[in-house]
Scaffold this active site. Structure first.
Site, PDB file in Angstrom:
ATOM      1  N   THR A  20      -1.750  10.600  -2.175  1.00  0.00           N
ATOM      2  CA  THR A  20      -2.517  10.048  -3.293  1.00  0.00           C
ATOM      3  C   THR A  20      -3.838  10.788  -3.499  1.00  0.00           C
ATOM      4  OG1 THR A  20      -3.824   8.079  -3.868  1.00  0.00           O
ATOM      5  CG2 THR A  20      -3.320   8.347  -1.567  1.00  0.00           C
ATOM      6  N   ASP A  21      -4.353  10.701  -4.713  1.00  0.00           N
ATOM      7  CA  ASP A  21      -5.677  11.294  -4.986  1.00  0.00           C
ATOM      8  C   ASP A  21      -6.799  10.472  -4.334  1.00  0.00           C
ATOM      9  OD1 ASP A  21      -5.571   9.033  -6.643  1.00  0.00           O
ATOM     10  OD2 ASP A  21      -6.120  10.102  -8.486  1.00  0.00           O
ATOM     11  N   GLU A  22      -6.463   9.245  -3.860  1.00  0.00           N
ATOM     12  CA  GLU A  22      -7.518   8.369  -3.326  1.00  0.00           C
ATOM     13  C   GLU A  22      -8.119   8.914  -2.031  1.00  0.00           C
ATOM     14  OE1 GLU A  22      -6.711   4.168  -3.679  1.00  0.00           O
ATOM     15  OE2 GLU A  22      -5.299   4.520  -5.309  1.00  0.00           O
TER      16      GLU A  22
ATOM     17  N   TYR B 242      -6.534   1.641   2.914  1.00  0.00           N
ATOM     18  CA  TYR B 242      -5.343   2.329   2.378  1.00  0.00           C
ATOM     19  C   TYR B 242      -5.572   3.837   2.318  1.00  0.00           C
ATOM     20  CZ  TYR B 242      -2.320   4.393  -1.206  1.00  0.00           C
ATOM     21  OH  TYR B 242      -1.469   5.238  -1.890  1.00  0.00           O
TER      22      TYR B 242
ATOM     23  N   LYS C 191      -3.826   6.924   4.412  1.00  0.00           N
ATOM     24  CA  LYS C 191      -3.108   8.036   3.761  1.00  0.00           C
ATOM     25  C   LYS C 191      -3.760   9.368   4.142  1.00  0.00           C
ATOM     26  CE  LYS C 191      -0.057   7.991   1.237  1.00  0.00           C
ATOM     27  NZ  LYS C 191       1.420   7.974   1.441  1.00  0.00           N
TER      28      LYS C 191
HETATM   29  P1  NAD Z   1       5.598   0.776  -3.004  1.00  0.00           P
HETATM   30  O1  NAD Z   1       4.691  -0.114  -2.221  1.00  0.00           O
HETATM   31  O2  NAD Z   1       6.118   0.328  -4.327  1.00  0.00           O
HETATM   32  O3  NAD Z   1       6.888   1.130  -2.117  1.00  0.00           O
HETATM   33  C1  NAD Z   1       6.802   1.435  -0.754  1.00  0.00           C
HETATM   34  C2  NAD Z   1       8.220   1.396  -0.167  1.00  0.00           C
HETATM   35  O4  NAD Z   1       8.129   1.754   1.219  1.00  0.00           O
HETATM   36  C3  NAD Z   1       8.884   0.019  -0.244  1.00  0.00           C
HETATM   37  O5  NAD Z   1      10.228   0.154  -0.663  1.00  0.00           O
HETATM   38  C4  NAD Z   1       8.804  -0.482   1.194  1.00  0.00           C
HETATM   39  O6  NAD Z   1       9.860  -1.382   1.539  1.00  0.00           O
HETATM   40  C5  NAD Z   1       8.898   0.824   1.968  1.00  0.00           C
HETATM   41  N1  NAD Z   1       8.301   0.709   3.307  1.00  0.00           N
HETATM   42  C6  NAD Z   1       7.087   0.190   3.621  1.00  0.00           C
HETATM   43  N2  NAD Z   1       6.904   0.218   4.947  1.00  0.00           N
HETATM   44  C7  NAD Z   1       8.011   0.779   5.488  1.00  0.00           C
HETATM   45  C8  NAD Z   1       8.423   1.083   6.807  1.00  0.00           C
HETATM   46  N3  NAD Z   1       7.635   0.800   7.858  1.00  0.00           N
HETATM   47  N4  NAD Z   1       9.620   1.664   6.998  1.00  0.00           N
HETATM   48  C9  NAD Z   1      10.436   1.951   5.946  1.00  0.00           C
HETATM   49  N5  NAD Z   1      10.096   1.668   4.665  1.00  0.00           N
HETATM   50  C10 NAD Z   1       8.910   1.092   4.447  1.00  0.00           C
HETATM   51  O7  NAD Z   1       4.830   2.149  -3.117  1.00  0.00           O
HETATM   52  P2  NAD Z   1       4.813   3.235  -4.294  1.00  0.00           P
HETATM   53  O8  NAD Z   1       3.803   2.847  -5.294  1.00  0.00           O
HETATM   54  O9  NAD Z   1       6.208   3.493  -4.724  1.00  0.00           O
HETATM   55  O10 NAD Z   1       4.244   4.494  -3.505  1.00  0.00           O
HETATM   56  C11 NAD Z   1       5.111   5.387  -2.823  1.00  0.00           C
HETATM   57  C12 NAD Z   1       4.294   6.483  -2.172  1.00  0.00           C
HETATM   58  O11 NAD Z   1       3.554   7.183  -3.158  1.00  0.00           O
HETATM   59  C13 NAD Z   1       3.268   5.959  -1.157  1.00  0.00           C
HETATM   60  O12 NAD Z   1       3.250   6.850  -0.064  1.00  0.00           O
HETATM   61  C14 NAD Z   1       1.954   6.003  -1.914  1.00  0.00           C
HETATM   62  O13 NAD Z   1       0.867   6.206  -1.038  1.00  0.00           O
HETATM   63  C15 NAD Z   1       2.183   7.193  -2.818  1.00  0.00           C
HETATM   64  N6  NAD Z   1       1.433   7.185  -4.098  1.00  0.00           N
HETATM   65  C16 NAD Z   1       1.479   6.077  -4.904  1.00  0.00           C
HETATM   66  C17 NAD Z   1       0.811   6.109  -6.135  1.00  0.00           C
HETATM   67  C18 NAD Z   1       0.872   4.927  -7.087  1.00  0.00           C
HETATM   68  O14 NAD Z   1       0.199   4.940  -8.105  1.00  0.00           O
HETATM   69  N7  NAD Z   1       1.697   3.914  -6.837  1.00  0.00           N
HETATM   70  C19 NAD Z   1       0.102   7.242  -6.521  1.00  0.00           C
HETATM   71  C20 NAD Z   1       0.075   8.353  -5.657  1.00  0.00           C
HETATM   72  C21 NAD Z   1       0.765   8.306  -4.450  1.00  0.00           C
HETATM   73  P1  TYD Z   2      -4.425  -0.741  -8.641  1.00  0.00           P
HETATM   74  O1  TYD Z   2      -3.283  -0.833  -9.609  1.00  0.00           O
HETATM   75  O2  TYD Z   2      -4.485  -1.696  -7.498  1.00  0.00           O
HETATM   76  O3  TYD Z   2      -4.453   0.774  -8.132  1.00  0.00           O
HETATM   77  P2  TYD Z   2      -5.579   1.554  -7.238  1.00  0.00           P
HETATM   78  O4  TYD Z   2      -6.523   0.583  -6.685  1.00  0.00           O
HETATM   79  O5  TYD Z   2      -4.728   2.182  -6.167  1.00  0.00           O
HETATM   80  O6  TYD Z   2      -6.203   2.548  -8.161  1.00  0.00           O
HETATM   81  O7  TYD Z   2      -5.784  -0.896  -9.441  1.00  0.00           O
HETATM   82  C1  TYD Z   2      -6.102  -0.028 -10.503  1.00  0.00           C
HETATM   83  C2  TYD Z   2      -7.493  -0.392 -10.986  1.00  0.00           C
HETATM   84  O8  TYD Z   2      -7.455  -1.697 -11.574  1.00  0.00           O
HETATM   85  C3  TYD Z   2      -8.510  -0.459  -9.882  1.00  0.00           C
HETATM   86  O9  TYD Z   2      -9.752   0.072 -10.367  1.00  0.00           O
HETATM   87  C4  TYD Z   2      -8.661  -1.941  -9.581  1.00  0.00           C
HETATM   88  C5  TYD Z   2      -8.378  -2.592 -10.929  1.00  0.00           C
HETATM   89  N1  TYD Z   2      -7.738  -3.927 -10.871  1.00  0.00           N
HETATM   90  C6  TYD Z   2      -8.286  -5.005 -11.568  1.00  0.00           C
HETATM   91  O10 TYD Z   2      -9.329  -4.873 -12.250  1.00  0.00           O
HETATM   92  N2  TYD Z   2      -7.669  -6.220 -11.507  1.00  0.00           N
HETATM   93  C7  TYD Z   2      -6.543  -6.421 -10.772  1.00  0.00           C
HETATM   94  O11 TYD Z   2      -6.036  -7.584 -10.718  1.00  0.00           O
HETATM   95  C8  TYD Z   2      -5.960  -5.317 -10.071  1.00  0.00           C
HETATM   96  C9  TYD Z   2      -4.712  -5.467  -9.259  1.00  0.00           C
HETATM   97  C10 TYD Z   2      -6.594  -4.075 -10.160  1.00  0.00           C
END
Ligand code: NAD
Ligand code: TYD
Length: 360
Positions: free
Chosen positions: A136-138, A162, A166
């Site tokens: 992630t970019d975070e 988080y 990461k």
């Molecule tokens: P998500 O929370 O929707 O899905 C995570 C999945 O991992 C789930 O299916 C969960 O059951 C599985 N999981 C969790 N713990 C586990 C374990 N111990 N063993 C096996 N499986 C396990 O997450 P997402 O949003 O799909 O993100 C996927 C990846 O992409 C993550 O690594 C996250 O850091 C990264 N990422 C997410 C975003 C975003 O905007 N969602 C952006 C950049 C990177």
């Molecule tokens: P989120 O979807 O949790 O992603 P991330 O924190 O990983 O960027 O949140 C996106 C943005 O929205 C973040 O600045 C927090 C804000 N947010 C709210 O204002 N209200 C909410 O209920 C949630 C879940 C997020």
């Protein structure tokens, strides 16, 4: 036939990636999806592919060395695409330990099992074996408003449990590349949106709440900025990095689509009012009056913004879905999949929502 081991494939991005890969490669590839099915993992996300002979689901925890080693022993894995993680910042603030366990220890287990399976007697790795760590970019921390971007060279400065976990997992991947010449890549992507995202994250939470006439809880002043990318563009980037990227490199993924949170919430309301038919009873619930400014998230990063110059110049990746189209596609998907939303918000979700938002 090339075999992919996908971790976390039942989650949001992982399930979209699996759909993307089968749409693109059909029967030319085999995918083994390893997921322990936490609250965020849902096999309903994959019901379109579960009947394929070139798809296998294994329920296992990535921190379970024996289970992961067994999968490598029983299958000739060519590619690992590692999504599995705890992914929600608010949960990490309440309960950091599970983030360290899954994200750091789980990644160490994945790396070690892949290394053990792929390493040759002379310490080199067989041609074509590749590990892609999805990050992630975070990890880069927070940018000031309107000034600067995250590059691959930006120093890590994570703030939430988080992003710290990461960052720890990214460092382990870098250590394996530096120490063992382990064949890997890291992608650091901005915020994703699209179908199958669990409604704890901003966009699906706001869609779900608006449709049921619940408050739309905007943290702080609503002016925090995220850089939004349609999930299929992320799936495409991951595939392109494995196909065309240079090994051992990190690639930032993002589409220059910065939005303040309040703009996102207002766009969701306006789009719902545009799309919902006049006779849909949910329409009466949808209104900007639902917006409620609530207590800010602790340590809330102000702005994220990716510079995708490297992946664009070296690999030729570019996003295909503009935000105005992607947000409509996404909202339509949630409107057409009310059963999916009801299933994921029954049971534990109600308790989660109560705990997370009761004092806000
Ligand atoms: P998500 O929370 O929707 O899905 C995570 C999945 O991992 C789930 O299916 C969960 O059951 C599985 N999981 C969790 N713990 C586990 C374990 N111990 N063993 C096996 N499986 C396990 O997450 P997402 O949003 O799909 O993100 C996927 C990846 O992409 C993550 O690594 C996250 O850091 C990264 N990422 C997410 C975003 C975003 O905007 N969602 C952006 C950049 C990177
Ligand atoms: P989120 O979807 O949790 O992603 P991330 O924190 O990983 O960027 O949140 C996106 C943005 O929205 C973040 O600045 C927090 C804000 N947010 C709210 O204002 N209200 C909410 O209920 C949630 C879940 C997020």
């Amino acid at each position: 036939m090339r075999t992919y081991l996908v971790t976390g494939g039942a989650g949001f991005i992982g399930s979209n990636y699996i759909h993307y890969m089968f749409d693109k490669y059909g029967d030319e590839i085999r995918i083994i999806n390893v997921d322990v099915l936490t609250y965020a993992g849902n096999l309903e996300n994959l019901k379109d592919v579960e009947g394929r002979s070139n798809y296998t689901f294994v329920r296992a925890d990535i921190t379970d060395k024996d289970a992961i080693a067994k999968i490598f022993a029983e299958n000739d894995i060519d590619r690992v695409v590692h999504f599995a993680a705890e992914s929600h910042v608010d949960r990490s603030i309440k309960n950091p330990e599970v983030f360290v366990n899954t994200n750091v220890l789980g990644t160490a287990v994945m790396l070690n099992c892949a290394k053990a399976a792929w390493e040759q007697p002379d310490g080199s790795f067989a041609e074509g074996k590749k590990f892609l760590h999805v990050s992630t970019d975070e990890v880069y921390g927070s940018l000031p408003e309107g000034n600067g971007y995250f590059y691959e060279t930006t120093p890590y400065s994570p703030h939430s449990p988080y992003s710290a976990s990461k960052a720890g997992s990214d460092m382990l991947v870098k250590a394996y590349m530096d120490t063992y010449h382990f064949p890997a890549n890291i992608t650091n992507c901005s915020n994703n949106y699209g179908p199958y995202q669990f409604p704890e994250k901003l966009i699906p939470l706001m869609i779900n709440n608006a449709l049921s006439g619940k408050h739309l809880p905007v943290y702080g002043d609503g002016k925090n900025v995220r850089d939004w990318l349609y999930v299929m563009d992320h799936a495409k980037a991951i595939d392109m990095v494995q196909e065309k990227g240079r090994l051992f490199e990190t690639y930032n993924v993002g589409g220059h689509n910065e939005k303040q949170n309040i703009e996102i919430v207002e766009t969701i309301i306006d789009t719902l009012l545009e799309i919902l038919p006049e006779n849909d009873p949910r329409r009466a619930n949808v209104s900007r009056d639902l917006i409620k400014y609530v207590e800010d998230r602790k340590g809330h990063d102000r702005r994220y913004a990716i510079a995708p110059d490297k992946i664009m110049a070296e690999i030729g990746w570019e996003p295909e879905t503009m935000f105005k189209d992607g947000i409509k596609l996404t909202i339509k998907w949630y409107l057409e999949h009310t059963d999916w939303m009801e299933n994921v918000t029954s049971g534990d979700y109600q308790k989660y929502y109560e705990d997370m938002y009761k004092n806000k």
